[in-house]
Design a protein around this motif. Sequence first.
Motif, PDB file in Angstrom:
ATOM      1  N   LYS A 276       5.306   4.647   5.473  1.00 54.29           N
ATOM      2  CA  LYS A 276       4.780   4.470   4.194  1.00 54.29           C
ATOM      3  C   LYS A 276       3.766   5.556   3.851  1.00 54.29           C
ATOM      4  CE  LYS A 276       3.809  -0.352   5.030  1.00 54.29           C
ATOM      5  NZ  LYS A 276       3.057  -1.595   5.663  1.00 54.29           N
ATOM      6  N   ASN A 280       4.178   6.739  -0.062  1.00 53.05           N
ATOM      7  CA  ASN A 280       3.041   6.681  -0.953  1.00 53.05           C
ATOM      8  C   ASN A 280       2.491   8.050  -1.276  1.00 53.05           C
ATOM      9  OD1 ASN A 280       3.024   4.166  -0.796  1.00 53.05           O
ATOM     10  ND2 ASN A 280       1.124   3.789   0.641  1.00 53.05           N
ATOM     11  N   GLU A 427      -1.358   5.092   6.462  1.00 51.98           N
ATOM     12  CA  GLU A 427      -2.091   4.488   5.476  1.00 51.98           C
ATOM     13  C   GLU A 427      -3.087   3.460   5.930  1.00 51.98           C
ATOM     14  OE1 GLU A 427      -1.080   5.283   1.844  1.00 51.98           O
ATOM     15  OE2 GLU A 427      -0.784   6.798   3.534  1.00 51.98           O
ATOM     16  N   GLU A 428      -4.124   3.101   5.242  1.00 51.99           N
ATOM     17  CA  GLU A 428      -5.143   2.200   5.733  1.00 51.99           C
ATOM     18  C   GLU A 428      -4.594   0.886   6.237  1.00 51.99           C
ATOM     19  OE1 GLU A 428      -9.505   0.511   4.259  1.00 51.99           O
ATOM     20  OE2 GLU A 428      -8.616   2.045   3.203  1.00 51.99           O
ATOM     21  N   ASN A 429      -3.781   0.096   5.409  1.00 60.17           N
ATOM     22  CA  ASN A 429      -3.209  -0.935   5.805  1.00 60.17           C
ATOM     23  C   ASN A 429      -2.210  -0.847   7.199  1.00 60.17           C
ATOM     24  OD1 ASN A 429      -0.800   0.223   4.741  1.00 60.17           O
ATOM     25  ND2 ASN A 429      -0.527  -1.298   2.953  1.00 60.17           N
ATOM     26  N   GLU A 430      -2.070   0.058   7.638  1.00 59.83           N
ATOM     27  CA  GLU A 430      -1.189   0.344   9.013  1.00 59.83           C
ATOM     28  C   GLU A 430      -1.976   0.468  10.172  1.00 59.83           C
ATOM     29  OE1 GLU A 430       2.817   2.891   8.223  1.00 59.83           O
ATOM     30  OE2 GLU A 430       1.000   3.902   7.488  1.00 59.83           O
ATOM     31  N   TYR A 431      -3.191   0.342   9.939  1.00 63.80           N
ATOM     32  CA  TYR A 431      -4.309   0.873  11.103  1.00 63.80           C
ATOM     33  C   TYR A 431      -3.823  -0.181  12.262  1.00 63.80           C
ATOM     34  CZ  TYR A 431      -7.246   3.702   8.302  1.00 63.80           C
ATOM     35  OH  TYR A 431      -7.737   4.678   7.392  1.00 63.80           O
ATOM     36  N   ALA A 432      -3.552  -1.351  11.916  1.00 66.48           N
ATOM     37  CA  ALA A 432      -3.359  -2.494  12.920  1.00 66.48           C
ATOM     38  C   ALA A 432      -2.132  -2.215  13.967  1.00 66.48           C
ATOM     39  CB  ALA A 432      -3.471  -3.981  12.562  1.00 66.48           C
ATOM     40  N   GLN A 433      -1.012  -1.570  13.335  1.00 68.51           N
ATOM     41  CA  GLN A 433      -0.191  -1.293  14.056  1.00 68.51           C
ATOM     42  C   GLN A 433       0.163   0.057  14.482  1.00 68.51           C
ATOM     43  OE1 GLN A 433       0.246  -2.424  10.395  1.00 68.51           O
ATOM     44  NE2 GLN A 433       0.141  -4.245  11.344  1.00 68.51           N
TER      45      GLN A 433
END
Length: 507
Positions: A276, A280, A427-433
Amino acid sequence: MTTGKNYIGQTLKAAGNSTYKTVNPKLNIENPTSFFDATEAEVNEAVNLAWDAFKVYRKVSGEKRAAFLNAIADEILALDQELIDMYTMESGLPEGRANGERGRTIFQLRSFAELIQNEDWRDNVFDAAQPDREPLPKADLRKTSIPLGPVVVLGASNFPLAFSTAGGDTASALAAGCPVIVKSHPMHSGTGELVASAVIKAAKDTGMPNGVFSNLNGNGVDVGTALVKHPKVKAVGFTGSVGGGRALFNLAAQRDEPIPVFAEMGSINPVIITPKAIENRSEALASQYAGSITLGTGQFCTNPGLLLTIDGDKTQDFINDLADKTVAIEAQCMLHPKIKAGYVSHGETVSSQSGAETVAKIEDEVAPNYAPSQIVSVSGKDFLENPKMQQEVFGPFSLVVKAKDESELIDIINGLEGQLTGTIIAEENEYAQLHDIVDALEDRVGRLIFNGVPTGVEVCPSMQHGGPYPASTDSRFTAVGTNSIKRWVRPVSYQSFPKELLPKAIK
């Protein structure tokens, strides 16, 4: 002015007949001064002086040791352009880098001077007596840290100032109360002698005992070996290759009284870039990492030598762009002909392995000691099956590994040797993974970086510059920042001691 002689305490000596010269790598010629290898007698004299000095220096107050460190900083600055010119002549590095490294050296000295103004750095602990405690009374117990004794510092090839004669190892050991004997790096012995003259003058001006500092020349391994084996040497600091650091570590372990060797050695500093992030900001990342890979001709212990990602639609485009941007940066001079030869040899070792593909390399002819940058790629499967892929290539080189999925990526991280740094680009929306990647990387490195580059090491208390072997010989300690002083002391407890006999720090 350089003499080529050895500083045995405050005296310049040259008793031997063996000499060598440093090299100007830009001009590919020898520099004029001949440097005298220290003899066995000179090594013994320097260590004996340091041992006698230790009996006095260990009791010198923190305020006076701080004045000594600040005086060293002042005297280095007083060398002015003479030092800068010698640095650039012996290293091939630009004047801007010389000024920056001198500034870091001064900052390190002054940081340790500030640290030891009081005794808190010793981690003092007080447990009050409880004479009425049942069933047994408790004695008064106090713990502090005391200096180990004379320390040998072996100068680094890639930092003629900040990791050499009066660099971090020397500054922290002197701050701790340990005399220092430097084995000057033969690639920049002139720079070393100038800095040594500043240390000696500062020692005289501040009333430090003769032998608190010595600077010895040596073009081979004999001087370093003799120092490490000497029974009055109590610890060693080293920055360099895995082979050199391990040899010193083995020598120290084989002594009748083994001593600690704090060696900072090999690291390829893995960088994990998520698909990602590539999707981006591929072009920005390619530019950022092309700059980091080639910074200082790649001659940093934190150079990003290994990029890891999961193969995706845009992975190859990113690798091609990174390669193009890297080789578009003009070739730069390396520190020494031997450094260049090692770069070429190790680069060929990695690029010739099965499955390795050279994506781009500067093909135009370069000057004798200049480095043609190179980007190589390989699949995750081939990387996992071949330990030679982890070879450190000291220079503007990076290997990009394409894992087939996250499971293989984790396997790659788990299989890495110990490293100084590990970086995650995401990316910020990947933190949980990212938790599994963070956990795996944390087990392999001393410093984790997020959305940045590993090149650049801040000198501050929170910095950890060390990692699992072979990044360093003891991952519990740092070679950078004020906490590096902990390498040169050991804890001692005092039970039921009269106040008059206690060290000042715990009275």
